[in-house]
Design an enzyme around this catalytic site. Structure first.
Site, short mmCIF file in Angstrom:
data_model
loop_
_atom_site.label_atom_id
_atom_site.label_comp_id
_atom_site.label_asym_id
_atom_site.label_seq_id
_atom_site.Cartn_x
_atom_site.Cartn_y
_atom_site.Cartn_z
N ILE A 66 0.82 -1.22 0.00
CA ILE A 66 0.00 0.00 0.00
C ILE A 66 0.86 1.27 0.00
CG2 ILE A 66 -2.09 -1.00 1.03
CD1 ILE A 66 -1.13 0.30 3.74
N THR A 138 -8.83 0.55 15.49
CA THR A 138 -8.90 -0.25 16.71
C THR A 138 -9.32 0.60 17.91
OG1 THR A 138 -7.43 -1.31 18.32
CG2 THR A 138 -6.39 0.15 16.78
N ASP A 139 -9.86 -0.06 18.93
CA ASP A 139 -10.17 0.65 20.18
C ASP A 139 -8.89 1.04 20.93
OD1 ASP A 139 -9.39 -1.90 20.99
OD2 ASP A 139 -11.19 -2.33 22.18
N GLU A 140 -7.75 0.45 20.53
CA GLU A 140 -6.51 0.69 21.30
C GLU A 140 -6.05 2.14 21.21
OE1 GLU A 140 -3.63 -2.46 21.11
OE2 GLU A 140 -5.14 -3.93 20.55
N TYR A 164 2.12 0.31 18.14
CA TYR A 164 1.02 -0.11 17.27
C TYR A 164 -0.13 0.88 17.35
CZ TYR A 164 -3.37 -2.45 16.03
OH TYR A 164 -4.61 -2.73 15.52
N LYS A 168 -1.70 3.52 14.56
CA LYS A 168 -3.10 3.49 14.13
C LYS A 168 -3.76 4.85 14.39
CE LYS A 168 -5.25 0.54 12.67
NZ LYS A 168 -5.44 0.04 11.28
N ASN A 193 -11.18 -6.31 20.22
CA ASN A 193 -10.44 -7.50 19.79
C ASN A 193 -11.34 -8.50 19.06
OD1 ASN A 193 -8.80 -6.32 21.99
ND2 ASN A 193 -7.55 -8.14 21.71
N LEU A 204 -3.65 -13.93 21.07
CA LEU A 204 -3.98 -14.69 22.28
C LEU A 204 -4.81 -15.96 22.03
CD1 LEU A 204 -3.93 -14.75 25.48
CD2 LEU A 204 -6.18 -13.70 25.34
P1 NAD Z 1 -3.48 -9.09 10.16
O1 NAD Z 1 -2.14 -8.78 10.73
O2 NAD Z 1 -4.04 -10.47 10.35
O3 NAD Z 1 -3.46 -8.83 8.58
C1 NAD Z 1 -2.89 -7.71 8.01
C2 NAD Z 1 -2.81 -7.92 6.50
O4 NAD Z 1 -2.25 -6.73 5.93
C3 NAD Z 1 -1.90 -9.08 6.08
O5 NAD Z 1 -2.54 -9.84 5.07
C4 NAD Z 1 -0.67 -8.38 5.53
O6 NAD Z 1 0.00 -9.15 4.51
C5 NAD Z 1 -1.24 -7.10 5.00
N1 NAD Z 1 -0.24 -6.01 4.95
C6 NAD Z 1 0.59 -5.62 5.95
N2 NAD Z 1 1.37 -4.60 5.53
C7 NAD Z 1 1.00 -4.33 4.25
C8 NAD Z 1 1.42 -3.38 3.29
N3 NAD Z 1 2.39 -2.49 3.56
N4 NAD Z 1 0.82 -3.37 2.08
C9 NAD Z 1 -0.17 -4.26 1.78
N5 NAD Z 1 -0.60 -5.19 2.66
C10 NAD Z 1 -0.01 -5.23 3.87
O7 NAD Z 1 -4.45 -7.98 10.72
P2 NAD Z 1 -5.99 -8.09 11.17
O8 NAD Z 1 -6.04 -8.60 12.55
O9 NAD Z 1 -6.75 -8.77 10.11
O10 NAD Z 1 -6.39 -6.55 11.23
C11 NAD Z 1 -6.95 -5.90 10.09
C12 NAD Z 1 -7.21 -4.44 10.43
O11 NAD Z 1 -8.12 -4.37 11.53
C13 NAD Z 1 -5.97 -3.69 10.90
O12 NAD Z 1 -6.04 -2.39 10.40
C14 NAD Z 1 -6.07 -3.67 12.41
O13 NAD Z 1 -5.43 -2.55 12.95
C15 NAD Z 1 -7.57 -3.61 12.59
N6 NAD Z 1 -8.10 -4.19 13.82
C16 NAD Z 1 -7.78 -5.46 14.19
C17 NAD Z 1 -8.33 -6.00 15.34
C18 NAD Z 1 -8.03 -7.42 15.76
O14 NAD Z 1 -8.47 -7.83 16.84
N7 NAD Z 1 -7.36 -8.21 14.96
C19 NAD Z 1 -9.19 -5.24 16.13
C20 NAD Z 1 -9.51 -3.93 15.71
C21 NAD Z 1 -8.96 -3.43 14.56
P1 TYD Z 2 -3.50 -9.86 21.72
O1 TYD Z 2 -4.23 -11.02 21.12
O2 TYD Z 2 -2.05 -9.70 21.39
O3 TYD Z 2 -4.33 -8.55 21.39
P2 TYD Z 2 -4.12 -7.01 21.93
O4 TYD Z 2 -2.83 -6.89 22.61
O5 TYD Z 2 -4.16 -6.25 20.65
O6 TYD Z 2 -5.29 -6.75 22.83
O7 TYD Z 2 -3.60 -9.98 23.31
C1 TYD Z 2 -4.84 -9.99 23.98
C2 TYD Z 2 -4.55 -9.92 25.47
O8 TYD Z 2 -3.88 -11.13 25.87
C3 TYD Z 2 -3.61 -8.79 25.87
O9 TYD Z 2 -4.02 -8.28 27.14
C4 TYD Z 2 -2.25 -9.46 25.99
C5 TYD Z 2 -2.60 -10.85 26.46
N1 TYD Z 2 -1.70 -11.94 26.00
C6 TYD Z 2 -1.17 -12.85 26.93
O10 TYD Z 2 -1.44 -12.78 28.15
N2 TYD Z 2 -0.35 -13.84 26.48
C7 TYD Z 2 -0.02 -13.96 25.16
O11 TYD Z 2 0.76 -14.87 24.80
C8 TYD Z 2 -0.58 -13.03 24.22
C9 TYD Z 2 -0.25 -13.13 22.75
C10 TYD Z 2 -1.42 -12.04 24.69
#
Ligand code: NAD
Ligand code: TYD
Length: 358
Positions: A66, A138-140, A164, A168, A193, A204
């Protein structure tokens, strides 16, 4: 009822966890739409996650970054894109602590590149009203709550605590500014999450499920009392779908699962469900594997989402309960070992050692 206009949508990060679920959701619900996935296939991206869609006439996968402005601009023009769903990101907090560079590059510069390319494309086409740029966040970005604080709303001040969440937050500000300055129809969503199928093993829930299956220690950070709100990924996809179709440009929508849980309670729940669902575990009961490890630096204590705006304005509420969602997730990991086993590569083991043995 008016016929729905077809969309030509680019989904960035479509080979990642939420992205691949969202691409599947879109292709199933809107088979007449053109769907282009733009994904760099970093360690977190996996084309296998899109396998069932390869070959569909309206689906195209493009491997690309991107941050590559000429590529993004030519794709927008060539595909006459009217909608971007931007999910590409570096997404793992622990990796952002080990090395923040990629987070700034992809999350900040990458989002800027998409916004700027889309602005030029949108202007050159006469600013069509129905165009959308959905920025998935994200909520973070709101920081950390204490147990007595009320949940994050759309007006909670930003207070990101990890590289991170800071990256964001930066990208959210850019998406907001492009609406206010240029009128670009951006919408921001801030979600809690997610969990569900195709979730990379470092997070996690998949990490714990996989370690239980392998009889490996279950590393709980600190005292295990940190709280997260959990949302089943399909519920998130449904919310993003509604926001694209019915959300207001310039607005932010918080998305949450109404499922707050302490990490330790969640891990215990996973142990009990695995005992129930997995045929023969190497260590039983799996609770014996729970190991408290060094806390994550700057570890946010609690996240909680007030999702009343999206409920009120768009009628969205999550459908899945935590227990049901976890059961389906575990079932998926049990029947899709061929998806996750190859991800436990030497590279992944090196990452694992650097987080859990430092
Ligand atoms: P993920 O890490 O599983 O996937 C990210 C994807 O983006 C991968 O396929 C990766 O190859 C691609 N990518 C990374 N850098 C890139 C680049 N420079 N150009 C093109 N593609 C690239 O992430 P996810 O958990 O699916 O999260 C998706 C979105 O949702 C993110 O923006 C994240 O911040 C947001 N989000 C995630 C969560 C969660 O719990 N996973 C919660 C709230 C928001
Ligand atoms: P994670 O899945 O990494 O999401 P985020 O940090 O974005 O919320 O972690 C969820 C919660 O679990 C977070 O409080 C960190 C904790 N955690 C552990 O206790 N052990 C682990 O091995 C991981 C990956 C996360």
């Amino acid at each position: 009822m008016m016929a729905r206009e077809k969309r030509k949508i680019i989904i960035t990060g479509g080979a990642g966890f939420i992205g691949s679920n969202f691409v599947r959701h879109w292709c199933q619900n809107y088979p007449e739409d053109r769907v282009v996935v733009l994904d760099a296939l970093t360690y977190a991206g996996n084309r296998l996650s899109l396998k069932t869609l390869e070959g569909l006439p309206n689906f195209r996968f493009v491997q690309g970054n991107i941050c590559d402005r000429p590529l993004v601009s030519s794709l927008l023009a060539e595909e006459e894109v009217d909608t971007i769903a931007h999910l590409a990101a570096e997404s793992h907090v622990d990796r952002s602590i080990l090395g923040p560079d990629a987070f700034i590059q992809t999350n900040v510069i990458g989002t800027f590149t998409l916004l700027e390319s889309f602005r030029q494309h949108w202007q050159s086409r006469g600013k069509p009203e129905g165009d959308r740029f959905l920025h998935v966040s994200t909520d973070e970005v709101y920081g950390s709550l204490s147990s007595s604080d009320s949940a994050f709303t759309e007006t909670t001040p930003y207070a990101p605590n990890s590289p991170y969440s800071a990256s964001k937050a930066g990208s959210d500000h850019l998406a907001r500014a492009y609406f206010h300055t240029y009128g670009l129809p951006t919408i921001i969503t801030n979600c809690s999450n997610n969990y569900g199928p195709y979730h990379y093993p470092e997070k996690l829930i998949p990490l714990m499920c996989i370690n239980i299956l392998l009889g490996k220690p279950l590393p709980v950070y600190g005292d295990g009392q940190n709280i997260r709100d959990w949302l089943y990924v399909e519920d998130h996809c449904q919310a993003l779908d509604l926001v694209i179709h019915r959300g207001q440009p310039g607005e932010t929508y918080n998305i949450g699962g109404n499922n707050e849980a302490k990490n330790l309670d969640l891990v215990n729940m996973l142990c009990a469900l695995m005992q129930d669902l997995a045929p023969e575990l190497p260590i039983s009961p799996p609770e014996k594997l729970i190991t408290f490890v060094k806390d994550r630096p700057g570890h946010d204590r609690r996240y909680a989402i007030d999702a009343s705006k999206i409920k009120r304005e768009l009628g969205w509420v999550p459908q899945q309960t935590l227990e049901k969602g976890l059961r389906s997730t575990i079932d998926w990991y049990l029947s899709n070992r061929n998806w996750w086993q190859p991800l436990l590569s030497e590279e992944y083991q090196a990452y694992y050692r650097s987080v859990y043995q430092s």
